[in-house]
Design an enzyme around this catalytic site. Structure first.
Site, PDB file in Angstrom:
ATOM      1  N   CYS A  72       0.822  -1.215   0.000  1.00  0.00           N
ATOM      2  CA  CYS A  72       0.000   0.000   0.000  1.00  0.00           C
ATOM      3  C   CYS A  72       0.853   1.260   0.000  1.00  0.00           C
ATOM      4  CB  CYS A  72      -0.935   0.003   1.198  1.00  0.00           C
ATOM      5  SG  CYS A  72      -1.936   1.503   1.321  1.00  0.00           S
ATOM      6  N   CYS A  77      -1.591   1.711  -2.982  1.00  0.00           N
ATOM      7  CA  CYS A  77      -2.584   2.780  -2.797  1.00  0.00           C
ATOM      8  C   CYS A  77      -1.983   4.181  -2.799  1.00  0.00           C
ATOM      9  CB  CYS A  77      -3.330   2.587  -1.473  1.00  0.00           C
ATOM     10  SG  CYS A  77      -3.557   0.894  -0.937  1.00  0.00           S
ATOM     11  N   LYS A  80      -0.099   5.236  -6.110  1.00  0.00           N
ATOM     12  CA  LYS A  80      -1.159   5.255  -7.133  1.00  0.00           C
ATOM     13  C   LYS A  80      -2.018   6.505  -7.010  1.00  0.00           C
ATOM     14  CE  LYS A  80      -4.936   3.900  -6.088  1.00  0.00           C
ATOM     15  NZ  LYS A  80      -5.489   2.556  -6.090  1.00  0.00           N
ATOM     16  N   LYS A  81      -2.409   6.849  -5.781  1.00  0.00           N
ATOM     17  CA  LYS A  81      -3.258   8.022  -5.569  1.00  0.00           C
ATOM     18  C   LYS A  81      -2.503   9.308  -5.920  1.00  0.00           C
ATOM     19  CE  LYS A  81      -7.205   9.844  -4.083  1.00  0.00           C
ATOM     20  NZ  LYS A  81      -7.607   9.866  -2.672  1.00  0.00           N
ATOM     21  N   TYR A 212      -9.943  -2.905 -10.742  1.00  0.00           N
ATOM     22  CA  TYR A 212      -9.721  -1.505 -10.362  1.00  0.00           C
ATOM     23  C   TYR A 212      -8.325  -1.023 -10.729  1.00  0.00           C
ATOM     24  CZ  TYR A 212      -7.361  -3.213  -6.098  1.00  0.00           C
ATOM     25  OH  TYR A 212      -6.511  -3.826  -5.212  1.00  0.00           O
ATOM     26  N   GLU A 216      -7.768   2.194 -13.094  1.00  0.00           N
ATOM     27  CA  GLU A 216      -7.056   3.340 -12.521  1.00  0.00           C
ATOM     28  C   GLU A 216      -5.860   3.750 -13.372  1.00  0.00           C
ATOM     29  OE1 GLU A 216      -8.260   2.558  -7.842  1.00  0.00           O
ATOM     30  OE2 GLU A 216      -6.384   1.763  -8.629  1.00  0.00           O
ATOM     31  N   THR A 345      -6.395  -2.473   2.246  1.00  0.00           N
ATOM     32  CA  THR A 345      -5.536  -2.041   3.348  1.00  0.00           C
ATOM     33  C   THR A 345      -6.304  -1.824   4.656  1.00  0.00           C
ATOM     34  OG1 THR A 345      -3.885  -1.075   1.879  1.00  0.00           O
ATOM     35  CG2 THR A 345      -3.973  -0.203   4.120  1.00  0.00           C
ATOM     36  N   HIS A 471     -25.879  22.478   0.937  1.00  0.00           N
ATOM     37  CA  HIS A 471     -26.161  23.027  -0.383  1.00  0.00           C
ATOM     38  C   HIS A 471     -25.251  24.221  -0.684  1.00  0.00           C
ATOM     39  CE1 HIS A 471     -28.627  23.897  -3.897  1.00  0.00           C
ATOM     40  NE2 HIS A 471     -28.556  25.183  -3.548  1.00  0.00           N
ATOM     41  N   GLU A 476     -25.481  16.197  -1.189  1.00  0.00           N
ATOM     42  CA  GLU A 476     -26.859  16.360  -0.723  1.00  0.00           C
ATOM     43  C   GLU A 476     -27.844  15.483  -1.484  1.00  0.00           C
ATOM     44  OE1 GLU A 476     -28.784  20.183  -1.494  1.00  0.00           O
ATOM     45  OE2 GLU A 476     -27.247  20.618  -2.993  1.00  0.00           O
TER      46      GLU A 476
END
Length: 498
Positions: A72, A77, A80-81, A212, A216, A345, A471, A476
């Site tokens: 990770c 993760c 990658k992010k 995924y 990604e 993870t 809002h 919402e």
């Protein structure tokens, strides 16, 4: 000091007997990824003497290199992010023009600069994980661990020497590794490990896989300006997710320029002077700078010597465990991807915490796998919690109500981007409980984390409806869906509007 564990209402005799024997450690952990580090630290906090071993650091893993932090942090993760964030700016710069920003036609992207920043960050996190272990008084050994007995671990150090340690309990937390399918020329392809550390940006990328990771990386490379072709076996990517969401993800990928090849695989990769020639299962030829195989991962257990000491593995090589993460050998336990339960993870962290509480905290704790939220960080992202529509129908004991809201986000009304967001709630009509939620759109993961808490608490649709929304926001919509999109009668098949 002897420690007792209560499992299924009975004292573990192996733990009681262990109090009569001296061991080097109360716990020895093989694997310092997310689950292993969590289990080691929390066990130490309960007073246990803990040792842990991990392979030397490297961004790309092998049988001899890895690093504290695990997949990770080092090659999953987190990096990658970071790349997803980088890729997102491609679309943001396009959208900015209609918001008054005058941007030159030629905007340069420097892959190597982002790559260096990514590497700096994972090195920082690697050191943080080491400090966390040190601060908890966990002894870290650098080297490859293997089990040589019910209470003995052998660590092969960097210089090749081997040292054995005894422990009352051994925890396997070695995670999983990316696998390549046996396609002719497969040695020319890379996995997600290498994809996160490419020296040069792939201007032409081919991705094989519909999960995924595949989706990604297709989003990442396309967002950075590359040409991307995505091949997958099914009609839609992301098998196992809600079909309606899968269809929208596919539309969004195409809308951003990813070339989709459904129901298509690859049969051969050939090295040429111009790159890699790829032949599809339909006989078509493509050229690529990089071919990524994102076709699954398997438990990283082959070199642990587990079967030799009697630990049972399943056909995939995963460690078989009970509800407390204990194997058939009472002193040996396993958590995380090595057990192939829910390979995320945060789930490994949960399992590590439950293990520590069970074995050393005097509080037997089973991991709770209900309503585990997850996200796919494609662009825009998909996030879900609870049941998909298909799962809800399959498990139904009565009618299912489906509420959906599809809309063009406010940001897109100015930028001109034609990209819908979709939100969805699945409700059990008999109880009025919300049993599933999903969203595909900007900030989906951030929004879904809050929805996950509601589902964990057993929230009803009436409680969603009585909640005042924020809002203007996309979030919402989850508390303003009043009209049933469709009712699915008990034992009927689902029908979607896509």
């Amino acid at each position: 000091m002897g420690r007792k564990m209560l499992a299924d209402g009975e004292l573990n005799k192996a733990v009681e007997e262990a109090t009569e024997t001296h061991y080097d450690f109360d716990l020895f952990v093989i694997g310092a990824g997310s689950g292993g580090v969590r289990a080691a630290r929390f066990s130490a906090n309960h007073g246990a003497k803990v040792g842990i071993c991990e392979l030397p650091f490297h961004p790309i893993s092998s049988e001899e290199i890895g690093g504290v932090g695990g997949t990770c942090v080092i090659r999953g993760c987190v990096p990658k992010k970071i790349l997803v964030y980088g890729a997102t700016y491609g679309g943001e710069l396009e959208d900015a023009r209609n918001y008054g920003w005058e941007i030159n036609e030629n905007v340069d992207f420097t892959w190597k600069k982002l790559l260096q920043k990514k590497t700096d960050e994972i090195l920082r996190l690697n050191n943080i994980y080491k400090r966390l272990l040190a601060n908890a008084a966990v002894k870290l050994y650098e080297g490859e661990g293997r089990v040589v007995g019910p209470n003995e671990v052998e660590v092969r150090q960097i210089d090749g020497t081997k040292i054995s340690y005894t422990a009352k309990h051994i925890l396997i937390a070695t995670g999983s590794r990316a696998q390549k399918p046996n396609i002719l020329g497969h040695e020319l392809a890379i996995t997600s490990d290498e994809a996160l550390s490419l020296e040069e940006f792939p201007k032409r990328a081919i991705v094989l896989g519909g999960g995924y990771i595949a989706v990604e990386f297709a989003s990442i490379w396309r967002g950075m300006g590359g040409t991307v072709d995505l091949f997958f076996r099914k009609e839609l990517p992301l098998r196992g997710f809600d079909d309606e969401m899968r269809a929208l993800v596919a539309r969004n990928l195409e809308g951003r320029g990813v070339n989709l090849h459904p129901q298509t695989s690859l049969t051969q990769l050939i090295k040429t002077d111009d790159g890699i020639k790829v032949i599809s299962s339909h006989g078509e030829e493509f050229m690529a700078d990089v071919v990524l195989f994102a076709t699954g991962r398997s438990p990283n257990t082959k070199r642990l010597n587990l079967e030799a000491v009697g630990v049972e593995l399943d056909q995939a090589g995963a460690v078989k465990v009970d509800e407390y993460s204990r194997t058939n050998i009472p002193s040996i336990w396993a958590v995380g991807d090595a057990t192939n339960r829910i390979n995320l993870t945060p789930v490994a962290l949960m399992e590590g915490t439950c293990f520590a509480n069970t074995v050393f905290g005097g509080k037997p704790t089973k991991a709770d796998y209900s309503n585990v939220a997850c996200a796919v960080f494609c662009i825009p992202p998909l996030a879900v919690v609870g049941l998909s529509e298909e799962e809800a129908v399959e498990q139904a004991t009565g009618d299912i109500l489906v509420f959906t809201s599809g809309f063009n986000p406010m940001k897109n009304t100015i930028s001109g981007r034609q990209e819908k967001s979709l939100m969805k709630l699945i409700v059990d009509e008999k109880t009025d409980k919300v049993i599933g939620a999903s969203m595909c759109g900007p900030d989906a993961a951030e929004i879904m984390q809050g929805i996950a808490i509601a589902l964990k608490c057993g929230a009803t649709k009436a409680q969603f409806d009585s909640t005042v929304g924020i809002h203007p926001s996309s979030a919402e919509e989850f508390v303003t869906m009043r009209t049933v999109t469709r009712r699915i009668a008990y034992k009927a098949k689902p029908k979607t509007s896509l």
